[in-house]
Design an enzyme around this catalytic site. Structure first.
Site, PDB file in Angstrom:
ATOM      1  N   CYS A  22      49.609  32.343  51.682  1.00  0.00           N
ATOM      2  CA  CYS A  22      48.026  32.851  50.655  1.00  0.00           C
ATOM      3  C   CYS A  22      47.905  34.446  51.188  1.00  0.00           C
ATOM      4  O   CYS A  22      47.871  35.130  50.341  1.00  0.00           O
ATOM      5  CB  CYS A  22      47.319  31.742  50.664  1.00  0.00           C
ATOM      6  SG  CYS A  22      46.489  31.667  52.647  1.00  0.00           S
TER       7      CYS A  22
ATOM      8  N   HIS B 268      42.323  29.599  53.349  1.00  0.00           N
ATOM      9  CA  HIS B 268      42.951  29.960  52.250  1.00  0.00           C
ATOM     10  C   HIS B 268      42.334  31.251  51.590  1.00  0.00           C
ATOM     11  O   HIS B 268      41.120  31.473  51.891  1.00  0.00           O
ATOM     12  CB  HIS B 268      43.065  28.880  51.094  1.00  0.00           C
ATOM     13  CG  HIS B 268      44.048  29.048  50.123  1.00  0.00           C
ATOM     14  ND1 HIS B 268      45.274  29.235  50.095  1.00  0.00           N
ATOM     15  CD2 HIS B 268      43.627  29.137  48.624  1.00  0.00           C
ATOM     16  CE1 HIS B 268      45.793  29.379  48.827  1.00  0.00           C
ATOM     17  NE2 HIS B 268      44.774  29.468  48.104  1.00  0.00           N
TER      18      HIS B 268
ATOM     19  N   HIS C 140      46.641  33.428  43.364  1.00  0.00           N
ATOM     20  CA  HIS C 140      46.956  32.921  44.911  1.00  0.00           C
ATOM     21  C   HIS C 140      48.347  32.267  45.090  1.00  0.00           C
ATOM     22  O   HIS C 140      49.070  31.927  44.033  1.00  0.00           O
ATOM     23  CB  HIS C 140      45.804  32.200  45.443  1.00  0.00           C
ATOM     24  CG  HIS C 140      45.805  30.675  44.503  1.00  0.00           C
ATOM     25  ND1 HIS C 140      45.705  29.677  45.123  1.00  0.00           N
ATOM     26  CD2 HIS C 140      45.802  30.541  43.364  1.00  0.00           C
ATOM     27  CE1 HIS C 140      45.619  28.696  44.226  1.00  0.00           C
ATOM     28  NE2 HIS C 140      45.717  28.917  42.954  1.00  0.00           N
TER      29      HIS C 140
END
Length: 401
Positions: A282, A341, A353
Site C-alpha cells: 500500500c 494502510h 490503493h
C-alpha cells in the site's frame, strides 16, 4: 611424582589465564545497573525513535570498576553524547561499540543498485522478510556486511535493510561524486528492456522499469546509449525515457498528474515490501506515484502519515482533493492511532490503493465498489502537495543525499 604433576597442572592453568586474560575476565561480566541501561534507552528513544531508519543497538556491562559498552550504531554524534554522559558514572568506560559504516568496508561505503528492482530484506538471507525495494541507479549507503555476501544498506529515504551484494555495485565517495556529475537517463515507461544494440531485435542486457536511472553515454538513431551501474553498456529507446535534468525540471506534481500516474499501476499485484511496477504494497504504491512525479515520500504508511497537512479526520469527503493520502487503521482507547494502510484520493468519492492488487474503491455506500471495510477504519487524510514538508528529487543524482 604426584607433587610434580600437581605443580605442572598449576603452571598450565596460570599460563592459560595469562595468555587469555579476556576469557577469565569476561566470565565476571554482569549486566550494567538499571540506571545505566535507562540512560542508554533514553538516548535510543531520542536519537533513533524509528528502528527502520537508524541503528543504536548498545549494551552495557559491569566488570569491576569498568563499564564495557558493546553493540553498533550509525549515529556517531549520538554515540559521542552517550559516552560523555556516562562519564558521570565515575567508571572507566571501555568503548567496544562498532561504528557504522564498518571499518572492514574500506573506502567503498556507497553503492549503486545495478538490477532493475533490488529486493531489500530485514535479515541477510533470501528467505528473509522483504522490507522494501530499490530501483536501478539508486545510491545507497553501505553500513555493514555479513560473511555470506549480504550488505546492510541505507536507502535515500533512510530505510535500513539487507541486500544480496550481487545487486549492488560498491563504490567510494569519490566515485559517487563523479557519477552524480554525469548526465543520466530516467526510464519513464512502465516496463521495458535495455538492449545490446540500438534496435529492439538485439539481445537484452537487462529489464527495466519506471524510475530506473542509468548514465548517458550518447544518443543516436532514436536510442540513448547508456552505462548501467556495473558498467554494462546498453540502449534504451528515447520514446521510453528522458534525460534526468529535463525530466526533473519539467515534471510537475499536480492533482491530475498524480491521478494519471496512479492509474498506470492498475492491476499491478500486491507485494509485501514492493515499491515498483513489479509489485507494490500500500505505501510502496503511494511512494511510487509521488516518486514518478518528482517527490520522495517516506517508505511506510506509518511514516507517510507524518508528512503533509491534515485535511480531514471525520470522513467529510468534500474536503479532499485528488492526490490527498487517506490513512486507515485502528483508534486506540488512549487516543493514539495505529496506521496500517494508505491509499490516494482520485475524486468522485473514490480512492485508489494496493490491496490484493492496485484497484479503486469508493467511500459511497451506494457505489458498486464501495469499500466498507476501509471506510470503517478510516483515520485521516493528509495533503502532500503544496506543503513545506515534501522532499523533491534533484537533477544530479535524482535522490537527495
Amino acid at each position: 611424582m604426584k607433587l610434580l604433576l600437581i605443580l605442572f597442572s598449576w603452571v598450565v592453568l596460570l599460563g592459560s589465564t595469562w595468555l587469555n586474560p579476556g576469557k577469565n575476565n569476561n566470565a565476571k561480566r554482569t549486566k550494567a545497573d538499571s540506571s545505566i541501561t535507562q540512560v542508554i534507552d533514553q538516548f535510543s528513544h531520542r536519537f533513533a525513535p524509528d528502528k527502520r531508519t537508524a541503528i543504536f543497538q548498545i549494551d552495557a556491562y559491569r566488570q569491576k570498576n569498568q563499564l564495557i559498552l558493546t553493540g553498533k550504531t550509525n549515529l556517531i554524534g549520538a554515540k559521542s553524547f552517550l559516552l560523555e554522559r556516562l562519564k558521570n558514572e565515575k567508571l572507566e568506560i571501555v568503548d567496544q561499540i562498532r561504528t557504522l559504516p564498518a571499518v572492514e568496508l574500506g573506502e567503498k561505503v556507497w553503492g549503486l543498485v545495478e538490477v532493475s528492482v533490488c529486493n531489500l530484506r530485514y535479515s541477510p538471507r533470501h528467505s528473509g522478510e522483504m522490507a522494501s525495494q530499490a530501483l536501478m541507479g539508486t545510491p545507497v549507503r553501505i553500513l555493514d556486511r555479513e560473511d555470506n555476501g549480504w550488505l546492510l544498506v541505507q536507502t535515500p529515504d533512510h530505510y535500513i535493510a539487507w541486500v544480496d551484494r550481487g545487486a549492488i555495485t560498491a563504490i567510494t565517495t569519490e566515485q559517487l561524486t563523479t557519477w552524480k556529475e554525469k548526465s543520466k537517463v530516467i526510464y519513464t515507461n512502465s516496463f521495458g528492456t535495455v538492449y545490446s544494440e540500438a534496435n529492439n531485435n538485439s539481445t537484452p542486457v537487462s529489464d527495466i522499469v519506471a524510475g530506473c536511472v542509468t548514465e548517458l553515454k550518447a544518443e543516436k538513431n532514436g536510442y540513448y546509449e547508456v552505462v548501467l551501474p556495473d558498467n554494462r553498456l546498453g540502449y534504451i529507446s528515447t520514446k521510453e525515457a528522458d534525460l534526468v535534468k529535463h525530466w526533473v525540471s519539467t515534471t510537475t506534481a499536480t492533482e491530475d498528474a498524480l491521478v494519471n500516474t496512479s492509474k498506470r499501476l492498475m492491476g499491478v499485484p500486491y507485494l509485501w515490501g514492493g515499491t515498483s511496477f513489479k509489485g507494490v504494497d500500500c505505501s510502496g504504491f503511494t511512494k511510487t506515484i509521488y516518486f514518478l512525479n518528482g517527490i520522495l515520500l517516506p517508505r511506510d504508511a506509518s511514516q507517510q502519515v507524518m508528512v503533509g497537512e491534515t485535511i480531514d479526520k471525520s470522513g467529510v469527503w468534500s474536503n479532499l482533493k485528488e492526490g490527498d493520502l487517506l490513512f486507515f487503521g485502528e483508534k486506540r482507547e488512549d487516543g493514539s492511532e495505529r496506521v496500517v494502510h494508505v491509499g490516494m484520493w482520485i475524486g468522485n468519492n473514490q480512492f485508489i490503493h494496493a490491496s490484493d492488487k492496485v484497484r479503486i474503491g469508493s467511500v459511497s455506500n451506494s457505489a458498486p465498489n464501495f469499500d466498507e471495510y476501509n471506510v470503517k477504519r478510516y483515520l485521516r487524510a493528509k495533503r502532500i502537495l503544496k506543503t513545506g514538508s515534501i522532499v523533491k528529487l534533484k537533477t544530479d543524482s535524482v535522490y537527495p543525499q
